[in-house]
Scaffold this active site. Structure first.
Site, PDB file in Angstrom:
ATOM      1  N   CYS A   1       0.633  -1.225  -0.060  1.00  0.00           N
ATOM      2  CA  CYS A   1      -0.081   0.001  -0.106  1.00  0.00           C
ATOM      3  C   CYS A   1       0.828   1.408   0.065  1.00  0.00           C
ATOM      4  O   CYS A   1       0.432   2.248  -0.593  1.00  0.00           O
ATOM      5  CB  CYS A   1      -1.016   0.040   1.229  1.00  0.00           C
ATOM      6  SG  CYS A   1      -0.189  -0.191   2.757  1.00  0.00           S
TER       7      CYS A   1
ATOM      8  N   HIS B   1      -1.539   1.145   7.571  1.00  0.00           N
ATOM      9  CA  HIS B   1      -2.095   1.066   6.163  1.00  0.00           C
ATOM     10  C   HIS B   1      -1.594   2.595   5.675  1.00  0.00           C
ATOM     11  O   HIS B   1      -2.115   3.552   6.236  1.00  0.00           O
ATOM     12  CB  HIS B   1      -3.267   0.835   6.054  1.00  0.00           C
ATOM     13  CG  HIS B   1      -4.175   0.606   4.402  1.00  0.00           C
ATOM     14  ND1 HIS B   1      -3.585  -0.276   3.586  1.00  0.00           N
ATOM     15  CD2 HIS B   1      -4.991   1.508   3.921  1.00  0.00           C
ATOM     16  CE1 HIS B   1      -4.129  -0.096   2.674  1.00  0.00           C
ATOM     17  NE2 HIS B   1      -4.816   0.934   2.575  1.00  0.00           N
TER      18      HIS B   1
END
Length: 1284
Positions: free
Chosen positions: A50, A305
């Site tokens: 990510c 994330h």
């Protein structure tokens, strides 16, 4: 944080069947989904990429970077087709970046893949699953690009767009000499801790000076002495694109751990860097930067994330904003006033413009601000914009401060009413850059922002960026572009702008292929198979439709799109049937055991097959809707044909009655009585075959009123059996002669059997028992059953356990009521008692052939426990009770002493001898508390000799594997809450003082290593708060406990079964692929599994600095364990008696006679609820006596008990009989109090690795293989004991 690395192909199997046709239908591989309404493409996450996706999207939405990369053609970069050619010069990284950007611009898919790009990086699957820091990746990627573009026209691509310089100056206050040092940067790293925002951080870095004075002087080269000086830094060269990295991750040196700074940190949409630059004589527009990307991190310092907010500069996407700020009925003037109040710049300018002299003190400005908006500067703006004076200094192009910064005024060219756009560069962090009218009346000039989270792309508004100022989800990297950079008109909403021709052709071809794949998938996914049954090829027979000729000619298979309408299907079928006359009616049918049956008719030609719920593999009957072959057929689920198996007693050809069977079809809505008419019986009884007791089946008669019910109401379906009894002929009857209705054959306990075919004239009537629910059981008396010693009994399965016990006691002639039953398990050992004495044998799942044991001893009432209590005295400074001499020799003491000795090869704890002394048994309620159990234990006679002040000075453990197991903490909890089972045992440990452990406290046995001796001091208990459970917290606690520096302490956990020490790693542990770091840092999990009672070794690095935690006993234990594993016995748990240690491979289960002599109970009453895994009291040592030879198994139903060394003999037991090698199976075995691990295997020759002379068994015995006896040879030379 991790996404799916691979996508698996799914297969679907249709549940519909047509006859024997069962097709396995494989679902086609689904092509990538097209772009969503935003018309922008995301990037798929490979598992932990990510951070890479966020950075690539930022570079993609930097048009200047993207187009500069596109300008490099194949003549400079090479071609991907030649990457395997060693002679070709192929620059793979820029080529893969070009291809990825082209896919993001032009390829019609929801998300692009970065697998080819990461392969060019040389990443493995481990790297793709591992998350890195995006700031570090930004620098590594730029460095890799620079190296790859050397020798091309794009060699200065990174420097041209991102390179800037900083100058550090030190000015001597004496001679004014300036010492300079210039630094290059590609991104600026700014502090977050104790800073309100980006402008405040830049002010601290590039405006404020560091003064050298007093004790901190600077050595001036010109003055050649220590002088006062001032150090400062300035931005000398600004790049076109400014990258700012926020230092949100810090290290706490007090707690020795990392943490994430989540405080509020503001940053503006437009920033003016003029106050921070070395040269300030240029136009203000040269210093203005606009925010266009924000990389956001969600999570903590150990994982999280990333996603990104990007500004669509070229308007490539379709931006759908939220609701308009101005709604009907809202006063526009009030809205503007509210916006002005949120903007401190406009508010201060309005206040100063009303002053006649246009010059007021700064303190007075703060008071006027309070009167105007009703709130002070510190409460309203300080957290976001910093102090008032600093705000005025930052906006020097608007405000004019005096030299001493005491008064402030507006610049002459600054007007509140008409403010040029170029001078609105210092708007606060979330004021829209466009004019108010544009922001309220239209969206044409509103900036387009998108939130790109891997595959998902969502439009957002500028005000949403404010949510990323603080919290666990907050801004991590900021990307600014110069405001002067203007995009050409032809680039607006044109994704093909400046894309190379070869990439345009590749993307066009890929889009064409994608469209074809989607069309093929769409067609395949929506096509269904229909089985058309043609009416003219069928006839109605026996209640159902059947093919006239064959199934292949009567059934056609048709593939049809379920999105088409019923009218289309009808038209297609009509075209297939060339000779069809009349209407075509389509009805849903189903193949049943009786034949084909028609259900509902499909109506609505305008409806699709999906809307009509026509499933795949559906059977469709094609007919005229009236009749088939001239016969009107019944339709619907009510008249569904049911195929029954009809049984009837009829007279055979020889005149003997016989049972006939026939299959008949009846409508489901017909009455049950119609079966009598069908078989030609005007009056009779109908019996159905239904489930009976104990899983069997029985015939039950349907009452007269039940004959009027339908087959469906009666629960009869396809395959059901019915028995027809003709009531007119009593001779052909399967029932009793009373002639009355019965509901079940089980209601009578006998049946009358008549021989109707005998030759004699007289008939003989015999009455036999008809009870079939009986059990054939074996039973024996004692705690074990030997083959051939059991007795047999036949009882009903509905008898209770209490009555069954009485019957068995009567057969043995045993009086009294202090007996109970136990079931024998698979290895001929007594299992759990049958506690529910009122329950039936059927309810307890007792089956024929099972063996039950009649064991002496009464069962406890329900809700009570019989808990064996042991005294636990660990070796240590405060040891009480038995002496160390007793512990060393293993001599049994009063009350029975059991000790887990650390003999070579035994899996005992060589560093903490476990001494358990049997105290007695307690009968206590499960509702009693742990404190009450301790109080009752103090009343045991064996505990009276030990001085224990109160139950609070006792620590309770469960006994697990003859060692203390689980620590019982809360004395106020009930025993039921402690989950003590019926076979649990408890050991009590004395304490020097009262103990109160918290729910997260862990009790550890710490042992300090003695320097230079490879040994440890006695164990000392230490309580560790495992709230965090990290290695650093345990190390800190151990250092405090032993008063040592934390950096000079090494710790390790001891595993006694392996004789190994596992050092606790330094501050952080390795992170696995699929677990979060926070879980891996916890010592309560793998690989340490720290729990109460574990031994932790402590090493003082001040006096001993090596990696060895082992001892000499550990080395010997590991060596013996290796030898045992080589001989195949290492996995078995040795047994320890009071004299010697021997392996389970050398013992067999004791006979009932032996068990009685070895019983731990002095009263002779069997311990019916004692634990099997807990240690028992030591058995008395007696001379070896001959035991009765085992009898052969009777009736071929039982095998001999397991021989020595079998799998069933591996369970440790306190009562064992040593079988001496060489004795025959039928000869008597001797009972020895000790044995040796060097006994020959059963039947092995004498020369197979076993010494021929006497083998030393223990300090008291030797085993002479030639004489097969156990001889006691004391060191004093006393007489030997001959075999008994």
């Amino acid at each position: 944080m991790f996404g799916d690395l691979f996508e698996e192909d799914c297969s679907s199997v249709s549940n519909n069947q047509y006859g024997k046709r069962k097709k396995l239908k494989t679902k086609a591989l689904e092509p990538p989904a097209p772009r969503e309404f935003t018309n922008l493409s995301g990037i798929r996450n490979q598992g932990g990429t990510c951070y890479l996706n966020s950075l690539l999207q930022t570079l993609h939405f930097t048009p200047e970077f993207r187009e500069a990369l596109f300008s490099l053609g194949p003549e400079e970069l090479g071609s991907l087709e030649e990457k395997d050619n060693p002679d070709a010069k192929v620059r793979i990284i820029p080529l893969q970046l070009q291809r990825l950007f082209a896919q993001l611009l032009l390829l019609d898919q929801e998300a692009a893949s970065t697998e080819d790009l990461t392969d060019s990086f040389g990443w493995t699957s481990h790297e793709e699953m591992r998350q890195h820091d995006v700031q570090e990746l930004n620098r590594i990627l730029f460095s890799a690009l620079e190296s790859s573009l050397v020798g091309t026209s794009g060699h200065d691509l990174i420097n041209r767009l991102y390179h800037g310089t900083i100058v550090n100056q030190i000015v001597c206050k004496e001679c004014k000499n300036v010492s300079e040092k210039q630094e290059d940067f590609l991104d600026l790293t700014v502090a977050v801790k104790n800073v309100s925002g980006l402008e405040d951080a830049l002010w601290n870095m590039y405006v404020e000076e560091e003064v050298f004075d007093s004790n901190n002087l600077y050595h001036c080269g010109a003055c050649d002495r220590l002088v006062g000086a001032a150090k400062s830094a300035k931005l000398r060269k600004l790049p076109p694109f400014l990258t700012v990295s926020l230092l949100r991750f810090n290290f706490d040196f007090v707690k020795c751990e990392r943490y994430k700074e989540t405080s509020c940190y503001t940053f503006p949409l437009r920033i003016n860097l003029k106050p921070f630059c070395e040269q300030s004589d240029l136009d203000d527009s040269e210093y203005e930067y606009d925010l266009f990307s924000v990389i956001i991190h969600k999570g903590g310092c150990h994982g999280g994330h990333y996603h990104v907010y990007v500004k669509d500069v070229d308007h490539l996407g379709s931006w759908q904003g939220q609701k308009e700020k101005s709604k009907p009925g809202v006063n526009l003037e009030d809205h503007q006033n509210e916006e002005a109040m949120d903007d401190p710049l406009r508010t201060l300018k309005a206040i100063l413009s009303q002053e006649e002299s246009n010059l007021i003190p700064v303190d007075q400005l703060g008071q006027k601000l309070l009167k105007k908006i009703g709130i002070s500067w510190n409460k309203k703006y300080r957290k976001q914009y910093g102090p008032l004076r600093k705000f005025l200094q930052l906006h020097s192009q608007v405000f004019l401060l005096s030299s001493d910064e005491s008064t402030v005024g507006l610049l002459k060219n600054c007007s509140l009413e008409a403010e040029p756009d170029s001078q609105r560069k210092d708007q606060p962090a979330f004021q829209t850059l466009t004019s108010d009218s544009a922001g309220l009346n239209g969206r044409a000039s509103c900036p387009h922002w998108f939130d790109i989270n891997d595959c998902k792309v969502q439009p957002i508004e500028e005000k949403d960026i404010k949510q990323q100022f603080q919290g666990k989800e907050s801004a991590y990297m900021l990307f600014y572009r110069k405001s002067q950079l203007q995009r050409p008109a032809e680039a607006r909403a044109n994704p093909r702008h400046k894309v190379p021709r070869h990439l345009l052709d590749e993307m066009d071809a890929a889009n064409t292929e994608l469209q074809a794949r989607r069309a093929e998938y769409d067609s395949t996914n929506n096509n269904i198979e229909l089985h058309l049954h043609l009416g003219p090829h069928y006839h109605f027979f026996n209640g159902a439709l059947h093919p006239v000729v064959s199934e292949t000619e009567s059934v056609w298979d048709l593939t049809f799109d379920q999105r088409k309408t019923l009218g289309d299907l009808r038209q297609s079928i009509f075209q297939l049937l060339e000779s069809w006359e009349g209407d075509v009616v389509l009805s849903v049918a189903k193949l049943l055991p009786a034949g084909l049956h028609v259900y509902q008719t499909l109506d609505g030609d305008g409806l699709t097959l999906c809307e009509l719920d026509v499933a795949d593999e559906e059977d469709v009957f094609v007919w005229d809707g009236v009749e088939v072959g001239g016969v009107q057929i019944p339709t619907g689920s009510d008249c569904e044909p049911v195929l029954l198996n009809v049984l009837r007693l009829a007279t055979g050809s020889e005149g003997c009655p016989r049972l006939t069977e026939s299959l008949r079809v009846f409508p489901a809505n017909a009455e049950v009585g119609s079966v009598l008419t069908a078989v030609g019986v005007p009056a009779g009884v109908v019996l159905v075959h239904e489930p009976g007791s104990a899983g069997g089946r029985r015939w039950a008669a349907i009452p007269e009123e039940g004959l009027a019910k339908t087959f469906r109401e009666q629960g009869l379906g396809n395959g059901s059996s019915v028995l027809i009894q003709d009531s007119r002929n009593e001779n052909n009857s399967l029932l009793t002669k009373q002639g009355k209705w019965i509901t079940s054959v089980n209601e009578v306990d006998w049946v009358q059997v008549k021989n109707l075919c005998q030759s004699e004239s007289e008939e003989e009537h015999i009455t036999i028992p008809a009870t079939v629910n009986t059990l054939f059981l074996f039973f024996a008396v004692g705690s074990g059953a030997q083959p051939g010693t059991e007795m047999e009994v036949i009882v009903e399965e509905t008898i209770s356990v209490r009555d069954c016990l009485k019957i068995m006691l009567e057969k043995f002639g045993l009086p009294g009521d202090t007996w109970h039953l136990r079931k024998v398990d698979w290895c001929y050992e007594a299992g759990e008692p049958l506690y529910e004495e009122e329950a039936t044998l059927r309810e307890l799942m007792i089956r024929s052939g099972d063996t039950l044991l009649v064991v002496e001893g009464r069962l406890l009432p329900p809700g009570f426990l019989k808990v064996p209590v042991w005294w636990y005295q660990p070796r240590g400074p405060a040891a009480q009770g038995t002496s160390l001499q007793d512990q060393t020799t293993g001599t049994p003491s009063a009350g029975g002493l059991w000790r887990a000795a650390s003999a070579p090869g035994a899996p005992g704890d060589a560093h903490e001898d476990t001494c358990l002394r049997y105290l007695g048994d307690l009968e206590i309620s499960e509702d009693a508390t742990l404190a009450e159990l301790k109080s009752q234990a103090l009343t045991l006679p064996s505990l009276s000799e030990l001085c224990v002040p109160s139950p609070a000075f006792l620590r309770a453990w469960t006994v697990d594997g003859r060692r203390p197991g689980r620590l019982l903490r809360d004395s106020r909890q009930q025993l039921r809450e402690h989950k003590l089972g019926r076979r649990a045992a408890v050991c009590l440990e004395p304490l020097q003082e009262e103990e109160l452990l918290g729910p997260r406290d862990v009790l550890l046995r710490t042992r300090l290593r003695l320097p230079g001796e490879r040994a440890y001091a006695p164990p000392v208990d230490m309580v560790w708060d495992a709230a965090r459970g990290t290695a650093s917290s345990l190390r800190q606690r151990v250092a405090e406990f032993y008063s040592l520096p934390v950096e000079k302490v090494e710790i390790a956990k001891y595993f006694p079964d392996k004789f190994e020490w596992l050092p606790v790693s330094s501050w952080n542990q390795q992170t696995t692929k699929r677990k979060k770091k926070k879980k891996q840092d916890n010592l309560l999990g793998a690989p340490y599994y720290l729990k109460d009672g574990d031994t932790v070794g402590v090493k003082n690095l001040l006096v001993e600095d090596d990696d060895d935690f082992g001892t000499a006993r550990d080395d010997a234990g590991r060596g013996n364990r290796t030898q045992q594993l080589a001989l195949g016995t290492g996995a078995r748990k040795p047994f320890v008696c009071g004299v010697a240690t021997f392996s389970p491979a050398q013992r067999r289960p004791a006979s009932p006679t032996d068990r009685k002599l070895l019983s731990p109970s002095a009263s002779g009453v069997s311990d019916s609820t004692g634990p099997t895994d807990a240690p028992r009291a030591p058995h008395p040592v007696r001379a070896g006596t001959g035991a009765a030879a085992p009898q052969p198994a009777g009736r071929g139903r039982r095998a001999e008990p397991p021989l020595v060394g079998s799998a069933s003999a591996q369970t440790p037991s306190d009562n064992c009989v040593v079988t001496v090698p060489g004795t025959a199976s039928g000869q008597a075995s001797s009972l020895y109090p000790c044995a040796t691990q060097h006994i020959r295997p059963w039947g092995a020759p004498a020369d197979r690795g076993v010494s021929q002379g006497p083998v030393r068994c223990c300090p008291h015995t030797t085993l002479d293989p030639s004489r097969h006896c156990c001889e006691h040879r004391p060191e004093s030379g006393t007489s030997r004991r001959q075999p008994g």
